[in-house]
Design a protein around this motif. Sequence first.
Motif, PDB file in Angstrom:
ATOM      1  N   UNK A   1       0.664  -1.137  -0.062  1.00  0.00           N
ATOM      2  CA  UNK A   1       0.103   0.092  -0.074  1.00  0.00           C
ATOM      3  C   UNK A   1       0.872   1.308  -0.180  1.00  0.00           C
ATOM      4  N   UNK A   2       1.925   1.296   0.978  1.00  0.00           N
ATOM      5  CA  UNK A   2       2.733   2.514   1.067  1.00  0.00           C
ATOM      6  C   UNK A   2       3.601   2.688  -0.074  1.00  0.00           C
ATOM      7  N   UNK A   3       4.082   1.341  -0.749  1.00  0.00           N
ATOM      8  CA  UNK A   3       5.243   1.299  -1.731  1.00  0.00           C
ATOM      9  C   UNK A   3       4.425   1.970  -3.181  1.00  0.00           C
TER      10      UNK A   3
ATOM     11  N   UNK B   1       7.496  -4.243  -7.820  1.00  0.00           N
ATOM     12  CA  UNK B   1       7.191  -2.929  -7.741  1.00  0.00           C
ATOM     13  C   UNK B   1       8.271  -2.238  -8.636  1.00  0.00           C
ATOM     14  N   UNK B   2       9.478  -2.528  -8.630  1.00  0.00           N
ATOM     15  CA  UNK B   2      10.760  -1.993  -9.200  1.00  0.00           C
ATOM     16  C   UNK B   2      10.312  -2.146 -10.847  1.00  0.00           C
TER      17      UNK B   2
ATOM     18  N   UNK C   1       9.333   5.534 -10.895  1.00  0.00           N
ATOM     19  CA  UNK C   1       8.936   6.242  -9.915  1.00  0.00           C
ATOM     20  C   UNK C   1       9.850   5.885  -8.566  1.00  0.00           C
ATOM     21  N   UNK C   2       9.952   4.487  -8.533  1.00  0.00           N
ATOM     22  CA  UNK C   2      10.725   4.061  -7.405  1.00  0.00           C
ATOM     23  C   UNK C   2      12.074   3.641  -7.478  1.00  0.00           C
TER      24      UNK C   2
END
Length: 517
Positions: free
Chosen positions: A104-106, A148-149, A155-156
Amino acid sequence: MGENKKRSLTALDEYINKVYVLVLLLIPGACQCAGIMYTFMKIMGWLPPVSWTALLIFDMTCLIYLGIGIYFVRTGFEDGVVKASSLKGGKIFVAVIMLIQWNFIQYMVPATDFWGFAFFFVVLTTFFLDYKLVAVTSAEIVVSLVIAWFVRAQTLLSARGEMFIANIADRGVCLSLSLPTTVLLTYLINRFLVNAKKDEMERNNEKVKNVLDSVQSLSENLLSAGQALSQISENESASVEELSATSEQLLASSNRLDGKTRESMDNLNELDEWKNVVADNVEKVEQTSNDLLDKTRENEKRLAELKEINSDVSKSMAATTDVAQKLSKAVEQIGMTLNLISDISSSTNLLALNASIEAARAGEAGKGFAVVAQEVGNLANSTQESLEEVSKVIQTVQNNVKEITMYVNDNSQKLERQNEYFTNVYAGIQDMTLLLGVAADAVSAMGEAHHKQAMVIQSTVTINKEIADDISNENTQFQSINAMVESNVNDIAEMTNQITTINGMVDEINNLLKREE
């Protein structure tokens, strides 16, 4: 019953109880803090990419997780111990909340450095000492982070540049070394330290059993020693009765000593009162002496000033003498001038007579008369000059007289000041006399107080002699008591032996307990 079970908990049970409450409240509480922080940053405008909808959903889920954690804590204990089902459910809850809140935070907050919090999430699970839970949490966080990467690389991940590959490699190495090391450390602690603690507890139980057997044997020996001490106590009771009779005699003697002591205290109190009188008079004498010293210094100063005034008067008188001498010389000059005027007057008279004679000779004798008339005129001029000289001398005399008058007035004022200083000195001497009288009275009072003190001291000495006689009588009675004490030496020696035996037993018990520790 629950109370007894609580008291028999092992150290591992106590640890799990504390960790269960701590982790189930700490992790949801940390999520709640993150929600509050992100909401504040959104209000301040520091998180423009984050939508209010996602942030509100995140805050609501944090509150739900906190409520679930509180529920687990309130329902997870039975008889003071965490239930196995509750412990398992708590671990699953922790693993799930870690995965959900991490993602969620990521995905909600676009931060390139958020991957560093992976270690904080994993460390929170190590408190349970369950390496499987740590491994599952580490795996789910690493997998979701890698995904996520790839999904949100722009973005990350940091901007592509010369250090992009190096940064990706650093992150991979850091995660691949730190997270497996955390899992391995949890496994080793759970595998070896916990099992070693269990084995140590079993050995301690066996040692405690041996200690209890030894304590039972020592208790039997203590019982025998107690019986022996009881017999000795019975033997000592007769001596106690005899000591009681002697104590009554000592009590009567002590009462007499108490009366003498009170009388002595009364005398000492009286001495203390007279001491205050002496102290007051000594203080008064000291103050009077200081006042006398001040008066003496003041009189000395006044005499010094009087000396200066006398010196000034002497100088003024010397100046007056000089003026008088000048006046005397001026008077002499006046006398000489007057003599000159007298001579001129005589000459003038003679010339006048001759002029009369010549005048009688009228006619041819007119020339002679003219000569005489001329001489008379010359004498008149000389008389005028003499008169001017006399006027100057008179002026000088007048000035000298004025100067003498001024010095006389000055001397008069100085004499008045001198009389005033003499008056002050006389008054100071009178004050000194009065102060000396006060000092004499104080000294007299001190002498009287000293005399009374001597009488009281003599009375106190007499009382102390009586006290010494009573003490001598008491010493005789104490010798009798000493004889009775010597008769009990054997019993006391036996009692000492028994006490030594008991102390040895106690030391043995302590040594056993120390070895078991």
